[in-house]
Design a protein around this motif. Structure first.
Motif, mmCIF file in Angstrom:
data_model
loop_
_atom_site.group_PDB
_atom_site.id
_atom_site.type_symbol
_atom_site.label_atom_id
_atom_site.label_comp_id
_atom_site.label_asym_id
_atom_site.label_seq_id
_atom_site.Cartn_x
_atom_site.Cartn_y
_atom_site.Cartn_z
ATOM 1 N N ASP A 147 -3.640 6.906 -3.295
ATOM 2 C CA ASP A 147 -4.124 5.828 -2.533
ATOM 3 C C ASP A 147 -4.261 4.774 -3.149
ATOM 4 O O ASP A 147 -5.472 4.464 -3.759
ATOM 5 C CB ASP A 147 -5.440 6.529 -1.896
ATOM 6 N N HIS B 69 -3.467 0.412 -3.458
ATOM 7 C CA HIS B 69 -3.353 -0.946 -3.017
ATOM 8 C C HIS B 69 -3.026 -1.780 -4.304
ATOM 9 O O HIS B 69 -3.767 -2.096 -5.200
ATOM 10 C CB HIS B 69 -4.415 -1.563 -2.090
ATOM 11 N N GLY C 258 -7.716 1.700 -6.244
ATOM 12 C CA GLY C 258 -7.391 3.074 -5.444
ATOM 13 C C GLY C 258 -7.510 4.270 -6.228
ATOM 14 O O GLY C 258 -8.061 4.054 -7.594
ATOM 15 N N LYS D 239 0.360 5.838 0.231
ATOM 16 C CA LYS D 239 -0.617 6.625 0.374
ATOM 17 C C LYS D 239 -0.074 8.059 0.791
ATOM 18 O O LYS D 239 0.794 7.983 1.612
ATOM 19 C CB LYS D 239 -1.608 6.403 1.732
ATOM 20 N N THR E 56 0.797 -1.193 -0.097
ATOM 21 C CA THR E 56 0.126 -0.161 -0.070
ATOM 22 C C THR E 56 0.767 1.142 0.041
ATOM 23 O O THR E 56 2.043 1.310 0.844
ATOM 24 C CB THR E 56 -1.026 0.194 1.292
#
Length: 904
Positions: free
Chosen positions: A479, A481, A496, A446, A444
């Motif tokens: 954002d 994944h 995302g 972000k 992930t």
């Protein structure tokens, strides 16, 4: 008196010795067959000697041209040893007695071959042995007080491991008390070329020589003094990777018995360069290890390694006999500096860029088991206070803390942050099945409103090559994944969103920055959808939407529009040519480009496209992409004041991209069209309709014309050929009696209609059906027009209307009458040749064409009864103004009279 009794005997002895030496010096070569036979018997090898001589100080026999053959059990094409000069030390009285007793042997610059056969037996193992009467092997009594080798060369071949022959130079060897079946002293010295000491030395005991496959037992002290890898590479070429070097010093006590080897000591490496990256710190190690040479296994009982201030301990086993090498080792360190470790990792291309400075501490307690290229790891790794700076990184990049937990199946990170300036990137990842080809990632990323310049800093600090040399500005929110197999990006699943605003990117591949005013992205499975896209490159601004699936071989759908595209500018922006003085070599291709992997379709609308001198307006097309082939069909556009309907196919795969165009043109300005493929301006104008099927290469404007291939059918209405008055030029060729009317019609030629078909091959157009309708008559032409250099080579036939023919003299034309013919309508017909170039054509009578017309017999059928005789009379030399009877006397006129009786 006593002194006399002492001196006189000594003088007598000296005289005897001198006499003996003088005698031997002249007769020593007589002993060569005996010495050769004795060496052959004691060595159990064939021996040849070229000549024997005597060296007085020190007293020794000089052997020239010594060759010792190899054992018959070895099929070597090279002898066991050769030397141009050998010195044999023997006692004086043994020489005088004629039975030399060899004590010492010195070989100067010999060449020695060591060979191990497929069964593992060395060729030196039978040296000095013989076969007894019972068939067994017996050891001879051959012995030496000292055996010296000076600056020798050693050839080494190992057939047991299928290792090719290697050659080692500059070897010194000193054996003392050498005898079969006994231990002997050994001193080995290797002198490497280069600056500094550059020596490897061993001193100890060895032997006895065995009969088996193993090397003789050996123990002693090994020392290295300033030995550089570059020197070793010259000593044994090809053993060191390119752009890699170090200077090694150290010593160790070693012992070997059979295939077992033990060693304990220390090693220090300085001035180390790995793949061109220099480490500015020393590497040192203290070790205690053992090895099994037969099984190729190494046991590290203990090792303390220091990379500058970074220290760690290691122990375990290495199985080099396994394919690939197998590991079972343990590594540990606590709160050590990561600076040196990061430089080493960067030099090896694992992570980090060696040009940047990395600080922080690292603690690790790891075990590695399995193959060297994919070991299974257990344990933990913790890095704290990491910071990268320097070079292209304008602001330091830091990671407060990252913890990795490792197991044989997974590598798992805790949540961690990466910071640069005001930008914070939160991340976490898990790698599963990381020792196999099926490694999976679950990660992930972000960030919110991140500064793009600072994100590039983060990528550069890690060592991402795509970010090197790239700068930018603007904001990015992300954002995302991602999950799936690392080896197959088409199966990676994304989820995302991302957005970019007011961004600008400058890369080494672009001469101008790419500006992205806005773009929104949505990730789903293996696709990304972009909308609200507004991007500018040079003077071109594009808008629209795009969706791409499968990032490895993208499949795209798009709807894009642009205000304008200048292909010349785009070529300069995307692929700048290197400066002539730069001497830049083209980088080798690394597989197909992204365009050659992409398939898909969409719509494209462009306000204006400028390609060289071609200008297309209001372009609309459906676009198909097929792995480097771009097809626009149907394509509509305004072109040169008219309209185009057709298609364009561009093949971008070859080194020189090719295009194919099929177009129907209507209302096109002919002068603008010709100017686009010709350096001649203002040649022709008027309303043009055309139907073309053309191919050309995307080359520069100077080369575009020569790449043209295909057909062009055209029809021009109410146009004009500028700068050339065809009728005026014809009147000059015909020398009409009254040509003022034709020559005064202006500098151009008015064309009511102009049509034909051009067949173009590499920029040269040929035709056989050019026709033109003029106010004063008509034209028909065939021949060639070179669009590259503007050369003209045409056969033209001009037919003047009846009224125009009468105005210039009709049947009473004078002057150059041999160029004038008339048909039965009273229209003058004139065949001419047109050469020169388009800017300055040259007109001349086509005598060959007129001769063919005359010889074919079709002239009479098209000539009028009134003017035929006079015209042809002039052609054949008949006198102008003769009576009818005189004309009839001409045989040609007699033939013509027969044609006059027939209807045309």
């Amino acid at each position: 008196m006593r002194a006399r009794f002492v001196v006189i005997p000594l003088v007598l002895v000296a005289l005897v010795i001198a006499a003996g030496l003088a005698f031997l010096a002249g007769n020593i070569d007589h002993y060569r067959p005996k010495v050769q036979a004795e060496l052959q018997e004691k060595l159990n090898r064939p021996v040849t000697i070229t000549r024997l001589g005597l060296k007085i100080f020190p007293l020794s026999i000089k052997v020239e041209g010594l060759t010792i053959g190899d054992s018959p059990a070895f099929s070597s094409t090279r002898p066991f040893a050769t030397a141009s000069e050998v010195y044999v030390s023997a006692s004086l009285f043994s020489l005088i007695r004629g039975n030399p007793e060899v004590k010492d042997l010195t070989l100067d610059k010999p060449q020695i071959e060591l060979v191990r056969n497929a069964a593992g037996v060395w060729n030196f193992s039978t040296l000095g042995s013989s076969t007894g009467s019972g068939g067994g092997t017996q050891q001879s009594q051959f012995s030496l007080g000292e055996l010296k080798i000076k600056d020798g060369q050693l050839g080494y071949t190992d057939l047991a491991t299928k290792q090719a022959r290697e050659v080692y130079d500059h070897i010194d060897l000193d054996l003392t008390d050498f005898a079969p079946g006994k231990q002997f002293g050994i001193e080995l010295g290797v002198h490497f070329p280069g600056e500094g000491t550059q020596t490897l030395a061993f001193k100890g005991k060895a032997g006895p020589l065995g009969q088996g496959a193993a090397l003789p037992p050996m123990s002693g002290h090994l020392a290295l003094q300033q030995v550089s890898l570059s020197a070793v590479n010259r000593f044994a070429a090809g053993t060191i990777p390119p752009q890699t070097d170090t200077v090694a010093s150290g010593d160790a006590d070693i012992s070997s018995e059979g295939d077992s080897l033990t060693g304990k000591g220390g090693l220090k490496l300085e001035n180390t360069i790995i793949h061109g990256a220099k480490l500015d710190y020393p590497i040192s190690a203290n070790f205690d290890l053992s090895a099994d040479r037969k099984q190729e296994k190494i046991q590290v009982r203990s090792a303390d390694v220091a990379l500058g201030a970074t220290k760690f301990t290691a122990s375990g086993d290495v199985d080099a006999g396994a394919k690939p090498t197998n590991l079972n080792v343990q590594l540990s360190t606590k709160n050590s500096s990561i600076t040196e470790l990061a430089k080493l990792a960067g030099a090896l291309g694992v992570a980090f860029n060696p040009a940047y400075k990395v600080t922080g501490t690292v603690s690790a307690d790891l075990s590695a088991k399995g193959p060297l290229n994919a070991p299974q790891l257990n344990g933990s790794f913790t890095a704290k206070g990491l910071q990268a700076s320097g070079g292209e990184i304008k602001q330091p990049v830091s990671v407060p803390e990252i913890v990795l937990a490792l197991s044989p199946d997974t590598v798992h990170s805790t949540n961690f942050t990466v910071q640069s300036g005001s930008t914070t990137l939160a991340a976490a990842f898990t790698l599963s099945q990381y020792t196999t080809k099926n490694m999976n990632v679950d990660a992930t990323l972000k960030t919110d409103g991140a500064n793009i310049a600072e994100l590039l800093n983060i990528a550069k600090a890690y060592g991402a090559t795509a970010a090197q040399g790239t700068s930018g500005s603007g904001k990015l929110s992300l954002d995302v994944h991602v999950q799936g197999p690392v080896s197959d990006s088409s199966k990676l699943a994304y989820a995302g969103t991302a957005s970019i605003a007011n961004a600008s990117l400058s890369t080494p591949a672009l001469t101008k920055p790419l500006a992205i005013s806005s773009a929104n992205a949505k990730f789903s499975q293996n696709s990304v959808a972009l909308d609200n896209l507004v991007a500018t490159l040079g003077s071109t601004t594009a808008r629209g939407s795009l969706e791409a699936k499968d990032f490895a071989a993208p499949q795209v759908q798009f709807a894009l529009s642009a205000d304008k595209i200048d292909t010349t500018e785009l070529e300069q922006v995307v692929a700048p040519a290197p400066h002539p003085a730069a001497n830049v070599k083209a980088a080798p291709a690394n597989g197909p480009s992204l365009l050659q992997l992409t398939t898909g379709s969409g719509t494209l609308a462009v306000g204006t496209i400028k390609a060289q001198d071609f200008v297309l307006t209001n372009v609309k097309a459906k676009c198909q992409l097929n792995r480097g082939v771009i097809q626009l069909s149907p394509l509509t556009a305004g072109v040169f004041g008219g309209q185009e309907n057709g298609s364009l196919t561009a093949d971008m795969r070859p080194a020189t991209p090719q295009c194919a165009v099929k177009a129907k043109l209507a209302g096109v300005d002919a002068n603008a069209l010709l100017s686009a493929v010709s350096s001649v301006k203002n040649t022709l104008y008027g309303g043009l309709a055309a139907d073309s099927d053309m191919r050309f290469a995307l080359a520069s404007s100077a080369d575009l014309a020569r790449t043209l291939n295909g057909t062009l059918a055209f029809n021009l209405a109410n146009g004009q050929l500028k700068n050339v008055n065809i009728l005026g030029e014809i009147s000059k060729v015909g020398k009409f009696l009254n040509s003022a009317a034709l020559q005064s019609s202006g500098s151009g030629t008015a064309l009511k209609k102009f049509s034909g078909t051009l067949n173009i091959v590499n920029g040269v157009a040929s035709t056989n059906n050019l026709t033109a309708v003029l106010d004063a008559g008509s034209l028909a032409a065939s021949g060639a027009l070179n669009l590259v250099n503007q050369d003209v080579n045409m056969h033209m036939t001009a037919t003047l209307g009846s009224s125009t023919s009468q105005s210039v003299g009709g049947s009473k034309v004078g002057g150059f009458l041999t160029t004038a013919l008339a048909n039965n309508k009273g229209e003058l017909v004139l065949p001419v040749l047109v050469t020169g170039n388009m800017a300055h054509p040259i007109f001349a009578p086509d005598v060959q064409a007129m001769a063919k017309m005359k010889a074919s017999g079709i002239l009479g059928s098209v000539l009028g009864q009134k003017g035929a005789g006079g015209v042809l009379g002039g052609i054949l030399g008949g006198a102008k103004g003769q009576s009818g009877s005189q004309q009839q006397s001409n045989p040609v006129n007699s033939i013509l009279d027969q044609f006059k009786k027939k209807k045309p």
